[in-house]
Write an enzyme that holds these catalytic residues in place. Structure first.
Site, PDB file in Angstrom:
ATOM      1  N   GLY A   1       0.822  -1.201   0.000  1.00  0.00           N
ATOM      2  CA  GLY A   1       0.000   0.000   0.000  1.00  0.00           C
ATOM      3  C   GLY A   1       0.854   1.248   0.000  1.00  0.00           C
ATOM      4  O   GLY A   1       2.080   1.198   0.110  1.00  0.00           O
TER       5      GLY A   1
ATOM      6  N   GLY B   1      -0.155  -5.125   1.084  1.00  0.00           N
ATOM      7  CA  GLY B   1      -1.492  -4.993   0.514  1.00  0.00           C
ATOM      8  C   GLY B   1      -1.760  -5.953  -0.620  1.00  0.00           C
ATOM      9  O   GLY B   1      -2.911  -6.361  -0.843  1.00  0.00           O
TER      10      GLY B   1
ATOM     11  N   GLU C   1       6.156  -6.055   7.301  1.00  0.00           N
ATOM     12  CA  GLU C   1       5.753  -4.866   8.064  1.00  0.00           C
ATOM     13  C   GLU C   1       6.608  -4.564   9.282  1.00  0.00           C
ATOM     14  O   GLU C   1       6.746  -3.396   9.679  1.00  0.00           O
ATOM     15  CB  GLU C   1       4.283  -4.995   8.475  1.00  0.00           C
ATOM     16  CG  GLU C   1       3.292  -4.815   7.339  1.00  0.00           C
ATOM     17  CD  GLU C   1       3.124  -6.043   6.465  1.00  0.00           C
ATOM     18  OE1 GLU C   1       2.411  -5.970   5.452  1.00  0.00           O
ATOM     19  OE2 GLU C   1       3.731  -7.098   6.792  1.00  0.00           O
TER      20      GLU C   1
ATOM     21  N   ASP D   1      -0.914  -6.788   8.428  1.00  0.00           N
ATOM     22  CA  ASP D   1      -2.347  -6.532   8.462  1.00  0.00           C
ATOM     23  C   ASP D   1      -3.016  -7.097   7.208  1.00  0.00           C
ATOM     24  O   ASP D   1      -2.656  -8.187   6.777  1.00  0.00           O
ATOM     25  CB  ASP D   1      -2.614  -5.039   8.654  1.00  0.00           C
ATOM     26  CG  ASP D   1      -2.086  -4.185   7.505  1.00  0.00           C
ATOM     27  OD1 ASP D   1      -1.062  -4.559   6.899  1.00  0.00           O
ATOM     28  OD2 ASP D   1      -2.699  -3.135   7.217  1.00  0.00           O
TER      29      ASP D   1
END
Length: 363
Positions: free
Chosen positions: A65, A113, A136, A144
């Site tokens: 992302g 993402g 991450e 996530d």
């Protein structure tokens, strides 16, 4: 259709092409909103029987992302990142619950993402160019986009290894870890679209999914060798099966056998990750085993917003993306100094809170 996302149909197939090859097809907020809107339209279009997700260019499906926008939204006080994550998680949840088969072509870099999109798919296709990771902890975040769900469903030692180190894997390890369903050689990709169009898409969802898997199976390419993580099964279980991050690092430091070099290199990798993030990830994946899909997304939203506003993410993005000095000043700097009470505070909000902004996600 927009410049960054192209929507098309071919026969009974709806095709989503992420079209930002210059930034490895990283997801912007506009792309997330556009994809969600198109998927909703196709779900009610009887002429579209299945959906293909793919990336443009030669290098990536989707590298993640737009993390720079999170940094900017923090510093300008707009908190625009809250809307980004809410809409991204809603899109990922939409894909997990989609009423038609979804095929993800993970050709090239598939991270962050991109993993959120791909892991929700009915059929996850890895290729010779697949390079997959949830990296991450390297920027002070947690895995996530559904990582709480799909990582926690793996063998725990593999989940902790991938979640804590953020190391990338290729097609063989993706199959071994259960993060891909089939390996298709790049030489067979030209046949893939024709294969998908030849499928009889009539019948209920289960029937169509079974036909999809059967149709793509002949394109599968055997692995040339045993996947690296399979060869490391014993030390991975020994070290990443420990009951805490501190115990994992101590176990790696004490390795003196044939895997001593691997353990030393892995420990060095962990030394570059956010200590706070690693502690959060360990608890995240432990608790994730007990949560349904919707609760996993709600937990991730709680953790991510606090990681931005009270954790290491802004510093991680500064060091790696903005200033590019690659020297993040983690707080705290050592795994041993992470306060258990601080970690617990990240998990204080109940995912079942009816006021949660994702409370309307179904279970």
């Amino acid at each position: 259709m927009s410049d960054s996302t192209v929507f098309d149909t071919d026969g009974h197939l709806g095709i989503v092409t992420l079209n930002r090859p210059q930034v490895l097809n990283a997801l912007s907020h506009d792309m997330i909103v556009a994809i969600a809107r198109q998927l909703a339209a196709w779900e009610h279009d009887d002429s579209v029987r299945a959906v293909l997700l793919r990336g443009s260019g030669e290098r990536a499906f989707c590298a993640g992302g737009d993390i720079r926008s999170m940094y900017d939204g923090y510093h300008d006080g707009s908190r625009s990142y809250t809307r980004f994550f809410l809409d991204e998680y809603r899109l990922d949840h939409q894909l997990w619950r989609y009423a038609k088969p979804v095929i993800a072509l993970m050709d090239g870099i598939t991270m962050g993402g991109g993993m959120g999109l791909a892991q929700a798919a009915t059929l996850r296709i890895a290729t010779d160019k697949t390079r997959m990771a949830m990296p991450e902890t390297g920027i002070g975040l947690i895995p996530d986009v559904g990582g709480t769900f799909f990582l926690s469903r793996m063998a725990p030692h593999l989940a902790f290894y991938l979640g804590l180190t953020g190391n990338s894997i290729h097609a063989g390890d993706a199959l071994y870890c259960g993060l891909a369903d089939v390996h298709v050689g790049v030489e067979s990709l030209e046949d893939l679209l024709a294969t998908l169009n030849d499928i009889d898409w009539s019948g209920n969802l289960h029937t169509r999914e079974m036909r999809l898997r059967a149709a793509v199976a002949p394109l599968a390419k055997p692995l040339a060798e045993t996947p690296p993580l399979a060869r490391l099964a014993a030390p991975l279980m020994r070290h990443f099966g420990q009951p805490s991050v501190r115990a994992i690092t101590e176990s790696l430091a004490g390795e003196s056998g044939e895997h001593a070099q691997w353990a030393s290199e892995t420990l060095a990798t962990l030394g570059h990750r956010s200590p706070l993030s690693m502690h959060l990830v360990y608890r995240q994946l432990t608790e994730g085993r007990k949560l349904d899909l919707a609760d996993c997304f709600r937990l991730e939203y709680n953790l991510v917003i606090r990681a931005i506003e009270e954790g290491d993410l802004i510093e991680g993005v500064r060091a790696l993306i903005v200033d590019k000095d690659k020297n993040p000043r983690w707080d705290p700097a050592r795994v041993a100094d992470v306060d258990d009470a601080r970690v617990a505070a990240f998990f204080a909000e109940d995912v079942a809170n009816p006021a949660h902004p994702l409370a309307d996600l179904d279970a």
